[in-house]
Design an enzyme around this catalytic site. Structure first.
Site, short mmCIF file in Angstrom:
data_model
loop_
_atom_site.label_atom_id
_atom_site.label_comp_id
_atom_site.label_asym_id
_atom_site.label_seq_id
_atom_site.Cartn_x
_atom_site.Cartn_y
_atom_site.Cartn_z
N CYS A 19 -26.37 -2.68 -14.39
CA CYS A 19 -25.29 -2.50 -15.37
C CYS A 19 -24.55 -1.21 -15.01
CB CYS A 19 -25.82 -2.50 -16.80
SG CYS A 19 -27.01 -1.19 -17.17
N ASN A 22 -27.38 2.02 -16.55
CA ASN A 22 -28.84 1.76 -16.41
C ASN A 22 -29.64 2.42 -17.54
OD1 ASN A 22 -31.53 2.47 -14.03
ND2 ASN A 22 -31.16 0.59 -15.16
N ARG A 25 -28.34 -2.19 -20.97
CA ARG A 25 -28.50 -3.62 -20.66
C ARG A 25 -29.49 -3.91 -19.54
NH1 ARG A 25 -22.30 -4.44 -19.67
NH2 ARG A 25 -22.66 -2.29 -19.00
N SER A 26 -29.37 -3.21 -18.40
CA SER A 26 -30.27 -3.59 -17.29
C SER A 26 -31.73 -3.16 -17.55
CB SER A 26 -29.75 -3.10 -15.93
OG SER A 26 -29.62 -1.71 -15.88
N ASP A 137 -21.22 -4.53 -23.13
CA ASP A 137 -21.72 -3.15 -23.18
C ASP A 137 -21.91 -2.71 -24.64
OD1 ASP A 137 -22.11 -0.46 -23.02
OD2 ASP A 137 -20.40 -0.07 -21.70
P1 4NP Z 1 -25.30 0.24 -19.87
O1 4NP Z 1 -24.49 0.96 -21.07
O2 4NP Z 1 -24.31 0.08 -18.73
O3 4NP Z 1 -25.72 -1.05 -20.46
O4 4NP Z 1 -26.46 1.17 -19.52
C1 4NP Z 1 -23.76 2.14 -20.91
C2 4NP Z 1 -24.42 3.35 -20.96
C3 4NP Z 1 -23.69 4.53 -20.85
C4 4NP Z 1 -22.32 4.48 -20.70
C5 4NP Z 1 -21.67 3.26 -20.66
C6 4NP Z 1 -22.39 2.09 -20.75
N1 4NP Z 1 -21.58 5.68 -20.63
O5 4NP Z 1 -20.33 5.62 -20.59
O6 4NP Z 1 -22.16 6.78 -20.62
#
Ligand code: 4NP
Length: 165
Positions: A19, A22, A25-26, A137
């Protein structure tokens, strides 16, 4: 003995969930898939890990909300965030599975050749009972987003196991 583990490694299918950060989701996909591997006694056949396309959260545990919602369904999220490494991950894994279209685009942009590209999938391709365009997300949203992520991941992991087997 070493020969036996070499043969086991050849037959083992390795899945990498990817994702953006990390941390949501992942790592959730990794925990759900690991729980299904254990439940179905597939530890000698399937293995998984997770990684992120961005390095914002490298070294961190999964987001506390993802851990809490996971735990409520019996999933223990233990992973530590790391970045996707095109130089090694495309060689080490058979399935490299992005959570949304941007993850898949980013994976395709760092693929070194056609062999790498053939390993890239979208998580929702494996859904069996629900139609979802992507695993959305949940980071900037509310609780419902985390529940939805887990609903989609549970459905897709069942389909993924069926596809690999
Ligand atoms: P992930 O979610 O891709 O599912 O781990 C996110 C975690 C952090 C951020 C965006 C999406 N961020 O912008 O910090």
């Amino acid at each position: 003995m070493r020969f036996l583990s070499y043969i086991q490694d050849l037959t083992m299918k390795k899945v990498l969930f990817v994702c953006l950060g990390n941390i949501c989701r992942s790592p959730g996909a990794e925990a759900v898939f690991n729980a299904m591997i254990r439940k179905n006694g597939l530890g000698d056949e399937l293995q998984c890990d997770s990684a992120g396309m961005a390095a914002y959260h490298v070294g961190e545990r999964a987001d506390y909300r993802m851990r809490q919602f996971g735990l409520k369904r019996g999933y223990n999220l233990t992973s530590i965030s790391r970045s996707f490494d095109p130089g090694h991950d495309f060689d080490r894994f058979d399935y490299v599975i992005g959570m949304d279209r941007q993850n898949v685009r980013d994976l395709r942009s760092v693929a070194r050749n056609e062999n790498d590209r053939k390993k890239i999938y979208m998580m929702t391709e494996f859904c069996i009972s629900k139609r979802h365009e992507s695993v959305p997300d949940p980071y900037y949203g509310g609780d419902a987003g985390f529940e939805l992520v887990l609903d989609i991941l549970e459905d897709a992991c069942v389909g993924l196991i069926a596809r690999i087997k």
